[in-house]
Design a protein around this motif. Structure first.
Motif, PDB file in Angstrom:
ATOM      1  N   TYR A  71       0.880  -1.207   0.208  1.00 46.49           N
ATOM      2  CA  TYR A  71      -0.010  -0.014   0.037  1.00 46.49           C
ATOM      3  C   TYR A  71       0.764   1.134  -0.085  1.00 46.49           C
ATOM      4  N   GLU A  72       1.738   1.232   0.820  1.00 42.34           N
ATOM      5  CA  GLU A  72       2.883   2.663   1.063  1.00 42.34           C
ATOM      6  C   GLU A  72       3.364   2.883  -0.513  1.00 42.34           C
ATOM      7  N   GLY A  73       3.785   1.842  -1.154  1.00 42.22           N
ATOM      8  CA  GLY A  73       4.330   2.090  -2.646  1.00 42.22           C
ATOM      9  C   GLY A  73       3.358   2.375  -3.764  1.00 42.22           C
ATOM     10  N   LEU A  74       2.067   2.248  -3.418  1.00 45.70           N
ATOM     11  CA  LEU A  74       1.078   2.436  -4.434  1.00 45.70           C
ATOM     12  C   LEU A  74       1.171   3.987  -4.611  1.00 45.70           C
ATOM     13  N   THR A  75       0.762   4.554  -5.773  1.00 45.46           N
ATOM     14  CA  THR A  75       0.692   5.716  -6.158  1.00 45.46           C
ATOM     15  C   THR A  75      -0.394   5.815  -7.247  1.00 45.46           C
ATOM     16  N   THR A  76      -1.031   6.887  -7.447  1.00 48.40           N
ATOM     17  CA  THR A  76      -1.952   7.275  -8.495  1.00 48.40           C
ATOM     18  C   THR A  76      -1.343   7.165  -9.879  1.00 48.40           C
ATOM     19  N   THR A  77      -0.199   7.521 -10.080  1.00 47.64           N
ATOM     20  CA  THR A  77       0.609   7.535 -11.099  1.00 47.64           C
ATOM     21  C   THR A  77       0.890   5.928 -11.779  1.00 47.64           C
ATOM     22  N   LEU A  78       1.226   5.285 -10.673  1.00 46.34           N
ATOM     23  CA  LEU A  78       1.749   3.839 -11.061  1.00 46.34           C
ATOM     24  C   LEU A  78       0.427   3.024 -11.367  1.00 46.34           C
ATOM     25  N   LEU A  79      -0.686   3.489 -10.822  1.00 38.82           N
ATOM     26  CA  LEU A  79      -1.903   2.959 -11.056  1.00 38.82           C
ATOM     27  C   LEU A  79      -2.230   3.383 -12.354  1.00 38.82           C
ATOM     28  N   ALA A  80      -2.230   4.482 -12.780  1.00 37.95           N
ATOM     29  CA  ALA A  80      -2.715   4.809 -14.201  1.00 37.95           C
ATOM     30  C   ALA A  80      -1.546   4.203 -15.265  1.00 37.95           C
ATOM     31  N   GLU A  81      -0.497   4.053 -14.953  1.00 42.75           N
ATOM     32  CA  GLU A  81       0.412   3.556 -15.817  1.00 42.75           C
ATOM     33  C   GLU A  81       0.001   1.741 -15.899  1.00 42.75           C
ATOM     34  N   ARG A  82      -0.203   1.163 -14.881  1.00 39.44           N
ATOM     35  CA  ARG A  82      -0.540  -0.191 -14.789  1.00 39.44           C
ATOM     36  C   ARG A  82      -1.945  -0.484 -15.562  1.00 39.44           C
ATOM     37  N   ALA A  83      -2.919   0.433 -15.179  1.00 32.10           N
ATOM     38  CA  ALA A  83      -4.178   0.227 -15.713  1.00 32.10           C
ATOM     39  C   ALA A  83      -4.282   0.652 -17.480  1.00 32.10           C
ATOM     40  N   GLU A  84      -3.230   1.428 -17.606  1.00 34.25           N
ATOM     41  CA  GLU A  84      -3.065   1.863 -19.102  1.00 34.25           C
ATOM     42  C   GLU A  84      -4.321   3.040 -19.345  1.00 34.25           C
ATOM     43  N   VAL A  85      -4.371   3.811 -18.434  1.00 32.90           N
ATOM     44  CA  VAL A  85      -5.332   4.830 -18.525  1.00 32.90           C
ATOM     45  C   VAL A  85      -4.422   6.284 -18.177  1.00 32.90           C
ATOM     46  N   ALA A  86      -5.081   7.338 -18.846  1.00 32.58           N
ATOM     47  CA  ALA A  86      -4.748   8.551 -18.172  1.00 32.58           C
ATOM     48  C   ALA A  86      -4.633   9.069 -16.848  1.00 32.58           C
ATOM     49  N   ILE A  87      -3.684   9.730 -16.160  1.00 30.57           N
ATOM     50  CA  ILE A  87      -3.959  10.025 -14.651  1.00 30.57           C
ATOM     51  C   ILE A  87      -5.403  10.479 -14.431  1.00 30.57           C
ATOM     52  N   GLY A  88      -5.812  11.464 -15.415  1.00 29.43           N
ATOM     53  CA  GLY A  88      -7.113  12.144 -15.262  1.00 29.43           C
ATOM     54  C   GLY A  88      -8.372  11.284 -14.952  1.00 29.43           C
ATOM     55  N   SER A  89      -8.137   9.974 -15.694  1.00 31.43           N
ATOM     56  CA  SER A  89      -8.979   8.984 -15.507  1.00 31.43           C
ATOM     57  C   SER A  89      -9.265   8.701 -14.177  1.00 31.43           C
ATOM     58  N   VAL A  90      -8.049   8.260 -13.821  1.00 28.85           N
ATOM     59  CA  VAL A  90      -8.047   7.882 -12.391  1.00 28.85           C
ATOM     60  C   VAL A  90      -8.805   8.798 -11.601  1.00 28.85           C
ATOM     61  N   TYR A  91      -8.287  10.228 -11.356  1.00 31.42           N
ATOM     62  CA  TYR A  91      -9.075  11.124 -10.720  1.00 31.42           C
ATOM     63  C   TYR A  91     -10.601  11.279 -10.928  1.00 31.42           C
ATOM     64  N   GLN A  92     -10.950  11.103 -12.223  1.00 36.43           N
ATOM     65  CA  GLN A  92     -12.174  11.151 -12.456  1.00 36.43           C
ATOM     66  C   GLN A  92     -13.131  10.013 -11.548  1.00 36.43           C
ATOM     67  N   PHE A  93     -12.534   8.843 -11.272  1.00 42.51           N
ATOM     68  CA  PHE A  93     -13.322   8.112 -10.270  1.00 42.51           C
ATOM     69  C   PHE A  93     -12.811   7.992  -8.863  1.00 42.51           C
ATOM     70  N   PHE A  94     -11.579   8.537  -8.815  1.00 44.01           N
ATOM     71  CA  PHE A  94     -11.163   8.294  -7.217  1.00 44.01           C
ATOM     72  C   PHE A  94     -10.153   9.563  -6.938  1.00 44.01           C
ATOM     73  N   PRO A  95     -10.525  10.248  -5.906  1.00 41.73           N
ATOM     74  CA  PRO A  95      -9.786  11.322  -5.397  1.00 41.73           C
ATOM     75  C   PRO A  95      -8.352  11.056  -5.147  1.00 41.73           C
ATOM     76  N   ASP A  96      -8.100   9.924  -4.511  1.00 44.57           N
ATOM     77  CA  ASP A  96      -6.746   9.707  -4.048  1.00 44.57           C
ATOM     78  C   ASP A  96      -6.620   8.093  -3.888  1.00 44.57           C
ATOM     79  N   LYS A  97      -5.440   7.661  -3.405  1.00 36.01           N
ATOM     80  CA  LYS A  97      -4.964   6.131  -3.434  1.00 36.01           C
ATOM     81  C   LYS A  97      -5.752   5.543  -2.572  1.00 36.01           C
ATOM     82  N   ARG A  98      -6.375   6.364  -1.404  1.00 38.64           N
ATOM     83  CA  ARG A  98      -6.865   5.566  -0.157  1.00 38.64           C
ATOM     84  C   ARG A  98      -8.358   5.285  -0.884  1.00 38.64           C
ATOM     85  N   ALA A  99      -9.092   6.132  -1.631  1.00 39.09           N
ATOM     86  CA  ALA A  99     -10.101   5.964  -2.378  1.00 39.09           C
ATOM     87  C   ALA A  99     -10.336   4.741  -3.077  1.00 39.09           C
TER      88      ALA A  99
END
Length: 182
Positions: A14-42
């Motif tokens: 959990y500590e190493g998780l970032t929204t940037t890494l998530l976007a890269e792994r999910a192959e989506v733009a970072i804006g798409s991550v923030y469209q659904f989730f305000p932060d990594k906790r969410a």
């Protein structure tokens, strides 16, 4: 995105998780991550809720498809499903039901294990017509806390869970519940 989150949490925690890494792994733009989730906790909260739903669905399916002679067999099934999810569901072994992030991740009023105990009490009362729900819920809260700790120990000791610890955990919980709920 939740699948990518589960994989990343298994790999880097959990500590190493970032929204940037998530976007890269999910192959989506970072804006798409923030469209659904305000932060990594969410994001992790959504994953924990998905895990809880999956757990309860798996347990409900077992309760519908299997014949249990006694209510404690249903408790054994609940423990078995929790262990199976540790072994097979990406992210579950690290996050469980979100307690790594926040013990109140599933519900603001109750801690995560209390939520699970409450849902398990509902299933047991419905299936086995148990009378004293308050007493059952209290005993299940203690049983869930104890089994959670012992299952975590088993998975710290061995990659797929130390079978001797898992056997003892089930015996301890069964004996405790049998003494306090019968």
């Amino acid at each position: 995105m939740l699948d990518a989150c589960a994989d990343l949490v298994d790999e880097i925690g959990y500590e190493g998780l970032t929204t940037t890494l998530l976007a890269e792994r999910a192959e989506v733009a970072i804006g798409s991550v923030y469209q659904f989730f305000p932060d990594k906790r969410a994001i992790v909260q959504a994953l924990a809720l998905r895990n809880m739903d999956a757990y309860l669905q798996r347990l409900s399916a077992r309760f519908s498809n299997e014949v249990f002679a006694y209510w404690w067999d249903g408790v054994d099934a609940a423990i078995d499903e929790y262990i199976a999810m540790h072994r097979a569901v990406p992210g579950f072994r690290t996050l469980h039901f979100g307690d790594v992030v926040d013990v109140h991740l599933l519900d603001e009023e109750q801690d995560n294990n209390a939520v699970i105990a409450d849902r398990l009490a509902d299933l047991l009362v419905e299936r086995f017509m148990l009378g004293d729900r308050a007493r059952l819920k209290f005993a299940l809260q203690i049983a869930v806390e104890a089994s959670d700790a012992l299952i975590k120990l088993a998975f710290r000791r061995a990659q797929h869970g130390d079978e001797s610890v898992l056997i003892e955990a089930k015996a301890l919980i069964r004996e405790y519940l049998h003494r306090h709920v019968s």
